[in-house]
Design an enzyme around this catalytic site. Structure first.
Site, PDB file in Angstrom:
ATOM      1  N   ARG A 102      36.862 107.200  49.246  1.00  0.00           N
ATOM      2  CA  ARG A 102      38.129 107.320  50.150  1.00  0.00           C
ATOM      3  C   ARG A 102      38.528 106.127  50.173  1.00  0.00           C
ATOM      4  O   ARG A 102      38.282 105.245  51.164  1.00  0.00           O
ATOM      5  CB  ARG A 102      37.798 108.221  51.510  1.00  0.00           C
ATOM      6  CG  ARG A 102      38.817 108.338  52.360  1.00  0.00           C
ATOM      7  CD  ARG A 102      38.894 109.015  53.466  1.00  0.00           C
ATOM      8  NE  ARG A 102      38.890 110.571  52.992  1.00  0.00           N
ATOM      9  CZ  ARG A 102      39.131 111.543  54.070  1.00  0.00           C
ATOM     10  NH1 ARG A 102      39.354 111.247  55.103  1.00  0.00           N
ATOM     11  NH2 ARG A 102      39.027 112.600  53.508  1.00  0.00           N
ATOM     12  N   HIS A 129      43.827 114.561  46.993  1.00  0.00           N
ATOM     13  CA  HIS A 129      42.728 114.845  47.530  1.00  0.00           C
ATOM     14  C   HIS A 129      42.112 116.091  46.888  1.00  0.00           C
ATOM     15  O   HIS A 129      42.116 117.165  47.400  1.00  0.00           O
ATOM     16  CB  HIS A 129      43.154 115.251  49.103  1.00  0.00           C
ATOM     17  CG  HIS A 129      42.205 115.439  50.111  1.00  0.00           C
ATOM     18  ND1 HIS A 129      40.814 115.033  49.732  1.00  0.00           N
ATOM     19  CD2 HIS A 129      41.972 115.900  51.181  1.00  0.00           C
ATOM     20  CE1 HIS A 129      40.083 115.097  50.637  1.00  0.00           C
ATOM     21  NE2 HIS A 129      40.658 115.689  51.890  1.00  0.00           N
ATOM     22  N   GLN A 132      39.222 118.627  48.250  1.00  0.00           N
ATOM     23  CA  GLN A 132      39.993 119.615  49.354  1.00  0.00           C
ATOM     24  C   GLN A 132      40.489 120.874  48.640  1.00  0.00           C
ATOM     25  O   GLN A 132      40.282 121.844  49.137  1.00  0.00           O
ATOM     26  CB  GLN A 132      41.196 118.990  50.217  1.00  0.00           C
ATOM     27  CG  GLN A 132      41.565 119.836  51.390  1.00  0.00           C
ATOM     28  CD  GLN A 132      40.711 120.200  52.105  1.00  0.00           C
ATOM     29  OE1 GLN A 132      40.236 119.402  53.201  1.00  0.00           O
ATOM     30  NE2 GLN A 132      40.540 121.414  52.772  1.00  0.00           N
ATOM     31  N   ASP A 223      50.321 120.269  55.731  1.00  0.00           N
ATOM     32  CA  ASP A 223      49.365 119.204  56.324  1.00  0.00           C
ATOM     33  C   ASP A 223      50.119 118.216  57.214  1.00  0.00           C
ATOM     34  O   ASP A 223      51.291 118.475  57.453  1.00  0.00           O
ATOM     35  CB  ASP A 223      49.038 118.509  55.002  1.00  0.00           C
ATOM     36  CG  ASP A 223      48.032 117.294  55.121  1.00  0.00           C
ATOM     37  OD1 ASP A 223      47.143 117.323  55.958  1.00  0.00           O
ATOM     38  OD2 ASP A 223      48.219 116.276  54.307  1.00  0.00           O
ATOM     39  N   CYS A 263      44.148 121.802  55.745  1.00  0.00           N
ATOM     40  CA  CYS A 263      43.034 120.997  55.068  1.00  0.00           C
ATOM     41  C   CYS A 263      42.184 120.269  56.609  1.00  0.00           C
ATOM     42  O   CYS A 263      41.219 119.927  56.530  1.00  0.00           O
ATOM     43  CB  CYS A 263      43.362 119.914  54.196  1.00  0.00           C
ATOM     44  SG  CYS A 263      44.513 118.457  54.796  1.00  0.00           S
ATOM     45  N   ARG A 291      34.364 123.075  52.059  1.00  0.00           N
ATOM     46  CA  ARG A 291      34.069 121.615  51.652  1.00  0.00           C
ATOM     47  C   ARG A 291      32.769 121.185  51.310  1.00  0.00           C
ATOM     48  O   ARG A 291      32.245 120.859  50.249  1.00  0.00           O
ATOM     49  CB  ARG A 291      34.697 120.896  52.722  1.00  0.00           C
ATOM     50  CG  ARG A 291      36.133 120.439  52.949  1.00  0.00           C
ATOM     51  CD  ARG A 291      36.962 120.081  51.901  1.00  0.00           C
ATOM     52  NE  ARG A 291      36.625 118.743  51.542  1.00  0.00           N
ATOM     53  CZ  ARG A 291      36.798 117.649  52.310  1.00  0.00           C
ATOM     54  NH1 ARG A 291      37.823 117.813  53.016  1.00  0.00           N
ATOM     55  NH2 ARG A 291      36.371 116.400  51.598  1.00  0.00           N
TER      56      ARG A 291
HETATM   57  N1  NVA Z   1      47.446 113.915  53.957  1.00  0.00           N
HETATM   58  C1  NVA Z   1      46.441 113.585  55.100  1.00  0.00           C
HETATM   59  C2  NVA Z   1      45.461 114.524  54.641  1.00  0.00           C
HETATM   60  C3  NVA Z   1      44.005 114.231  55.640  1.00  0.00           C
HETATM   61  C4  NVA Z   1      42.772 114.898  55.203  1.00  0.00           C
HETATM   62  C5  NVA Z   1      46.030 112.062  55.097  1.00  0.00           C
HETATM   63  O1  NVA Z   1      45.904 111.439  54.085  1.00  0.00           O
HETATM   64  O2  NVA Z   1      45.833 111.625  56.047  1.00  0.00           O
HETATM   65  N1   CP Z   2      40.378 117.333  55.337  1.00  0.00           N
HETATM   66  C1   CP Z   2      39.736 116.504  55.102  1.00  0.00           C
HETATM   67  O1   CP Z   2      39.466 115.606  54.454  1.00  0.00           O
HETATM   68  O2   CP Z   2      39.179 115.799  56.471  1.00  0.00           O
HETATM   69  P1   CP Z   2      38.428 114.522  56.874  1.00  0.00           P
HETATM   70  O3   CP Z   2      39.808 113.539  56.840  1.00  0.00           O
HETATM   71  O4   CP Z   2      38.140 114.527  58.279  1.00  0.00           O
HETATM   72  O5   CP Z   2      37.501 114.095  56.088  1.00  0.00           O
END
Ligand code: NVA
Ligand code: CP
Length: 307
Positions: A102, A129, A132, A223, A263, A291
């Site tokens: 990540r 992502h 997801q 989101d 998500c 997930r």
């Molecule tokens: N768009 C959000 C998704 C979190 C799972 C982010 O990147 O923070």
């Molecule tokens: N939806 C998702 O990826 O959640 P986290 O940021 O908690 O991993």
């Protein structure tokens, strides 16, 4: 050897194979059967951003598959002190069997993958992502919303939106995206999706009008308006996203029995109202649980395609 960096790394059949595998693994788990497909293997999990679901699902999933997962926060490893991504990749991939990352830019992830000896999985970047979306699609199937669905995404043109674009374009369904002006999806990614859509018969509609997007939709999704790394923009974004909340009035435009997906984490009163969130809590938390199963499917699939 295949990496899982975007949904564009796979054709429709491969995506559906991973989904089938995920359902098989989910059913086995529910029936008390745990096949240790990744027995003795280690997954390195590099996190440069926070996480609840991604960390817990990958770590638990790997354990259930008979393997072990290492949580590597960039705060603790030398990457956070400036060790180059390509060196980190060459070290870690000589010791572990698979890596999940990540991070911020998609290009750092790609750099890691290009130096890695083992499969690499995108656990979220600023651009995509994809893991997801595999869980989201499983949830659509479980709710009978996978046959020519119309999906409406309302909100920020972000990593989730980009992944929805690729999923729709690969699988061939209708996706409508409504963002405020100035928060549209990335134009290169849109172009890629539109090109793929001509082969899959997908329909992609881009608008700045949430109602237009949601009208008659089978699945409505959104989101956060403020993704990780955008915290300083909160005040401006909250102003600019006025009118983009998914509330009862907007959901009333959707098809009867429409599914609402998120998500998570969700910010009530911003992208979704408390009422819509709680009315759809069952499907949202099934989506979160998926997930675990989706990623087990992905890991087992990647393991059997090492070449
Ligand atoms: N768009 C959000 C998704 C979190 C799972 C982010 O990147 O923070
Ligand atoms: N939806 C998702 O990826 O959640 P986290 O940021 O908690 O991993």
């Amino acid at each position: 050897m295949k990496h899982f960096l975007t949904l564009n790394d796979f054709n429709k059949n491969e995506i559906l194979e991973m989904i089938d595998l995920a359902f098989e693994i989910k059913n086995d788990l529910k029936n008390g059967k745990r096949k240790h497909e990744l027995s003795g293997q280690t997954l390195g999990m590099i996190f440069e951003k926070s996480s609840t679901r991604t960390r817990v699902s990958f770590e638990t999933g790997m354990y259930q598959l008979g393997g072990h997962a290492l949580f590597l926060s960039s705060k603790d490893i030398q990457l956070g002190r400036g060790e180059p991504m390509k060196d980190t990749a060459r070290v870690i991939s000589r010791m572990v069997d698979m890596v999940m990352i990540r991070t911020f830019s998609q290009s750092s992830l790609e750099e890691f993958a290009s130096f890695s000896k083992v499969p690499v999985i995108n656990g979220l970047t600023d651009a995509y992502h994809p893991v997801q979306l595999m869980a989201d699609y499983m949830t659509m199937i479980e709710h009978g919303k996978d046959k020519n669905p119309i999906v409406a995404y309302v909100g920020d043109g972000n990593n989730m939106t980009h992944s929805w674009l690729l999923l729709a374009a690969k699988l061939g369904f209708e996706l409508r995206v409504a963002t405020p002006k100035g928060y549209e999806v990335d134009s290169d990614i849109l172009q890629k999706a539109l090109t793929l859509a001509t082969q899959s018969n997908a329909t992609i509609i881009i608008t700045n009008d949430p109602k237009e997007a949601v009208k008659g939709a089978d699945v409505v999704t959104t989101d956060t308006w403020i993704s990780m790394g955008q915290e300083d923009e909160k005040e401006q974004r909250v102003k600019d996203f006025d009118g983009f909340i998914v509330d009862d009035a907007l959901m009333a435009e959707a098809a009867k029995e429409a599914l609402f997906l998120h998500c998570l984490p969700a910010y009530r009163g911003y992208e979704v109202s408390e009422e819509v969130f709680e009315a759809h809590a069952d499907e949202i938390f099934s989506e979160a649980e998926n997930r675990l199963h989706a990623q087990k499917g992905i890991m087992v699939w990647l393991d059997t395609h090492r070449g």
